[in-house]
Design a protein around this motif. Structure first.
Motif, PDB file in Angstrom:
ATOM      1  N   PRO A 141      10.286   8.072   3.756  1.00 46.88           N
ATOM      2  CA  PRO A 141       9.462   8.792   3.034  1.00 46.88           C
ATOM      3  C   PRO A 141       9.948  10.486   3.340  1.00 46.88           C
ATOM      4  N   ARG A 142      10.033  11.033   2.341  1.00 45.99           N
ATOM      5  CA  ARG A 142      10.486  12.686   2.460  1.00 45.99           C
ATOM      6  C   ARG A 142       9.441  13.459   1.664  1.00 45.99           C
ATOM      7  N   PHE A 143       9.203  14.712   2.129  1.00 43.10           N
ATOM      8  CA  PHE A 143       8.444  15.878   1.574  1.00 43.10           C
ATOM      9  C   PHE A 143       9.462  16.573   1.001  1.00 43.10           C
ATOM     10  N   VAL A 144       9.205  17.428   0.205  1.00 42.26           N
ATOM     11  CA  VAL A 144      10.293  18.459  -0.286  1.00 42.26           C
ATOM     12  C   VAL A 144      10.831  19.122   0.778  1.00 42.26           C
ATOM     13  N   GLU A 145       9.991  19.655   1.790  1.00 40.91           N
ATOM     14  CA  GLU A 145      10.501  20.449   2.923  1.00 40.91           C
ATOM     15  C   GLU A 145      11.590  19.696   3.655  1.00 40.91           C
ATOM     16  N   ASP A 146      11.188  18.393   3.785  1.00 42.86           N
ATOM     17  CA  ASP A 146      12.152  17.450   4.670  1.00 42.86           C
ATOM     18  C   ASP A 146      13.595  17.316   3.769  1.00 42.86           C
ATOM     19  N   ILE A 147      13.347  17.251   2.331  1.00 44.25           N
ATOM     20  CA  ILE A 147      14.784  17.180   1.546  1.00 44.25           C
ATOM     21  C   ILE A 147      15.762  18.480   1.915  1.00 44.25           C
ATOM     22  N   GLY A 186      21.156  17.187  -8.605  1.00 46.64           N
ATOM     23  CA  GLY A 186      20.950  15.904  -8.807  1.00 46.64           C
ATOM     24  C   GLY A 186      19.875  15.551  -8.701  1.00 46.64           C
ATOM     25  N   THR A 187      19.410  14.288  -9.148  1.00 44.69           N
ATOM     26  CA  THR A 187      17.786  13.556  -9.290  1.00 44.69           C
ATOM     27  C   THR A 187      17.835  12.498  -8.334  1.00 44.69           C
ATOM     28  N   ILE A 188      16.627  12.660  -7.719  1.00 43.72           N
ATOM     29  CA  ILE A 188      16.398  11.586  -6.640  1.00 43.72           C
ATOM     30  C   ILE A 188      15.103  11.099  -6.587  1.00 43.72           C
ATOM     31  N   THR A 189      14.938  10.077  -5.817  1.00 42.80           N
ATOM     32  CA  THR A 189      13.528   9.403  -5.729  1.00 42.80           C
ATOM     33  C   THR A 189      13.040  10.098  -4.487  1.00 42.80           C
ATOM     34  N   THR A 190      11.725  10.586  -4.119  1.00 37.93           N
ATOM     35  CA  THR A 190      11.030  10.888  -3.040  1.00 37.93           C
ATOM     36  C   THR A 190       9.543   9.750  -2.976  1.00 37.93           C
ATOM     37  N   ASN A 224      19.994  11.885   1.496  1.00 39.74           N
ATOM     38  CA  ASN A 224      19.139  12.379   2.314  1.00 39.74           C
ATOM     39  C   ASN A 224      17.814  12.250   1.641  1.00 39.74           C
ATOM     40  N   ALA A 225      17.601  11.409   0.363  1.00 41.74           N
ATOM     41  CA  ALA A 225      16.517  11.029  -0.353  1.00 41.74           C
ATOM     42  C   ALA A 225      15.857   9.886   0.017  1.00 41.74           C
ATOM     43  N   SER A 226      14.921   9.751  -0.454  1.00 43.16           N
ATOM     44  CA  SER A 226      13.857   8.546  -0.286  1.00 43.16           C
ATOM     45  C   SER A 226      14.809   7.320  -0.964  1.00 43.16           C
ATOM     46  N   ALA A 227      15.338   7.600  -2.122  1.00 48.63           N
ATOM     47  CA  ALA A 227      16.010   6.442  -2.915  1.00 48.63           C
ATOM     48  C   ALA A 227      16.998   7.154  -3.805  1.00 48.63           C
ATOM     49  N   ARG A 228      17.889   6.434  -4.370  1.00 48.23           N
ATOM     50  CA  ARG A 228      18.749   6.934  -5.209  1.00 48.23           C
ATOM     51  C   ARG A 228      18.352   6.776  -6.790  1.00 48.23           C
ATOM     52  N   ILE A 229      18.845   7.161  -7.640  1.00 49.65           N
ATOM     53  CA  ILE A 229      18.295   7.010  -9.029  1.00 49.65           C
ATOM     54  C   ILE A 229      19.412   6.115  -9.714  1.00 49.65           C
ATOM     55  N   ARG A 252      15.723  20.760   4.131  1.00 46.65           N
ATOM     56  CA  ARG A 252      16.405  20.858   5.602  1.00 46.65           C
ATOM     57  C   ARG A 252      17.398  19.849   5.837  1.00 46.65           C
ATOM     58  N   LEU A 253      17.388  18.588   5.258  1.00 48.71           N
ATOM     59  CA  LEU A 253      18.321  17.508   5.510  1.00 48.71           C
ATOM     60  C   LEU A 253      19.607  17.966   4.774  1.00 48.71           C
ATOM     61  N   VAL A 254      19.452  18.416   3.430  1.00 53.90           N
ATOM     62  CA  VAL A 254      20.520  18.685   2.538  1.00 53.90           C
ATOM     63  C   VAL A 254      21.296  19.991   3.333  1.00 53.90           C
ATOM     64  N   ALA A 255      20.330  20.974   3.704  1.00 53.80           N
ATOM     65  CA  ALA A 255      20.849  22.058   4.218  1.00 53.80           C
ATOM     66  C   ALA A 255      21.671  21.754   5.612  1.00 53.80           C
ATOM     67  N   ALA A 256      21.286  20.809   6.331  1.00 50.71           N
ATOM     68  CA  ALA A 256      22.150  20.177   7.519  1.00 50.71           C
ATOM     69  C   ALA A 256      23.520  19.964   7.194  1.00 50.71           C
ATOM     70  N   ASP A 257      23.565  18.921   5.981  1.00 51.89           N
ATOM     71  CA  ASP A 257      24.703  18.555   5.611  1.00 51.89           C
ATOM     72  C   ASP A 257      25.599  19.589   5.192  1.00 51.89           C
ATOM     73  N   LEU A 258      25.428  20.666   4.415  1.00 46.06           N
ATOM     74  CA  LEU A 258      26.083  21.760   4.058  1.00 46.06           C
ATOM     75  C   LEU A 258      26.650  22.493   4.871  1.00 46.06           C
ATOM     76  N   TYR A 259      25.775  22.783   6.043  1.00 46.53           N
ATOM     77  CA  TYR A 259      26.083  23.512   7.198  1.00 46.53           C
ATOM     78  C   TYR A 259      27.223  22.897   7.901  1.00 46.53           C
ATOM     79  N   GLU A 260      27.387  21.591   7.851  1.00 46.30           N
ATOM     80  CA  GLU A 260      28.417  21.024   8.694  1.00 46.30           C
ATOM     81  C   GLU A 260      30.055  20.905   7.859  1.00 46.30           C
ATOM     82  N   LEU A 261      29.881  21.340   6.609  1.00 44.50           N
ATOM     83  CA  LEU A 261      30.970  21.348   5.743  1.00 44.50           C
ATOM     84  C   LEU A 261      31.839  22.946   6.021  1.00 44.50           C
TER      85      LEU A 261
END
Length: 308
Positions: free
Chosen positions: A259-265, A182-186, A234-239, A267-276
């Motif tokens: 604001p988001r670094f690639v490192e933040d992205i 998926g494409t996002i804005t950071t 988990n992005a700064s904004a949606r496209i 980790r945040l996405v991983a947290a969502d996937l971990y909870e599934l």
């Protein structure tokens, strides 16, 4: 004034002579059989060919497909790229390549919809058709979904790149892996922190590859929408495909507030996937097309719940 047009029209040899000029020759005698039953089948030669082959088949097979979605449009036709493979033992010379596309056409003619269940049946049938112990099918396609502007509600179509990989083995059963980019804005946190007036932002591409539990029911959960939401929320904004000025104001302000670094992205996405509960393992990558550099910024997280 003389207006007569002078032309020098070429006289060309006929088509057969032109072909002969460029190397065509007359057909020679035909001595080999023309009936399939009488033709040599080299791929089915049985000898000791030294090594087993992990995977042999065909790739980059372009074909129209039908896809269902929980988002509008609910049903859509798109173009997919297929890869088909199977293993072969060392006592077999090769595989029959035509059987892969032969089965694809048969399924397509029967109103084939691309989903996990249909691909499971496809790979199982392919195993029988190839007379092998396993088969693997990977399909990649753009999945389209509607997106409204946050203020205007004007609608357009976005897309994400989706991959489904299904492997069937007679002994061990199915292995299912799905992926979505998926494409996002950071917006850069460092730039926001040090600059007086603004912060630079960029387009990011988040790829999530997950292994699903064996009893996953895609009729209850559209995994495409779930993975898309994991990336975008988990992005700064949606496209957005359509933005009027009030929309653009909301989107850019939302990015500035998140604001988001690639490192933040990752980790945040991983947290969502971990909870599934239906995700066994996953890999998340993010690639930012940096707006103030010539290089990209990248990060990734890989996690296997089975190792906990």
């Amino acid at each position: 004034m003389n207006t007569t047009k002078v032309t020098n029209k070429k006289t060309l040899p006929n088509k057969k002579e032109r072909h002969r000029l460029f190397g065509s020759v007359e057909a020679g005698p035909r001595t080999k059989p023309v009936n399939k039953q009488e033709m040599a089948d080299l791929q089915n030669t049985k000898k000791d060919f030294m090594f087993d082959i992990d995977a042999v088949g065909i790739s980059n097979v372009k074909h129209p497909i039908q896809v269902s979605s929980s988002l509008e449009p609910k049903f859509q036709t798109t173009i997919a790229s297929f890869t088909f493979t199977s293993s072969i033992d060392k006592d077999s010379k090769g595989t029959n390549m035509s059987r892969f596309t032969e089965q694809l056409h048969e399924y397509h003619s029967a109103n084939f919809f691309i989903n996990i269940d249909s691909l499971k049946q496809f790979t199982k049938d392919l195993t029988s058709r190839l007379k092998q112990k396993d088969a693997c099918m990977e399909v990649t396609f753009p999945w389209f979904f509607e997106r409204k502007g946050p203020s205007s509600n004007l609608t357009g179509l976005n897309h994400a790149d989706v991959t489904i990989k299904v492997t069937y083995d007679i002994d061990s059963g199915y292995d299912v892996e799905v992926s979505l980019t998926g494409t996002i804005t950071t917006l850069c946190p460092c730039s926001k922190e040090i600059s007086e007036y603004s912060a630079h932002n960029q387009r990011g591409n988040v790829t999530m590859t997950v292994s699903l539990v064996e009893d996953f029911d895609e009729h209850e959960i559209d995994w495409k929408q779930v993975l898309l939401e994991a990336a975008e929320s988990n992005a700064s904004a949606r496209i957005h495909p359509v933005l009027k000025r009030p929309d653009e104001k909301l989107v850019t302000e939302h990015a500035f507030e998140n604001p988001r670094f690639v490192e933040d992205i990752v980790r945040l996405v991983a947290a969502d996937l971990y909870e599934l509960p239906y995700v066994e393992k996953f890999k998340v990558t993010c690639r930012n097309e940096e707006s103030i550099h010539l290089h990209d910024a990248i990060a990734s997280v890989t996690y296997d719940k089975n190792n906990e």
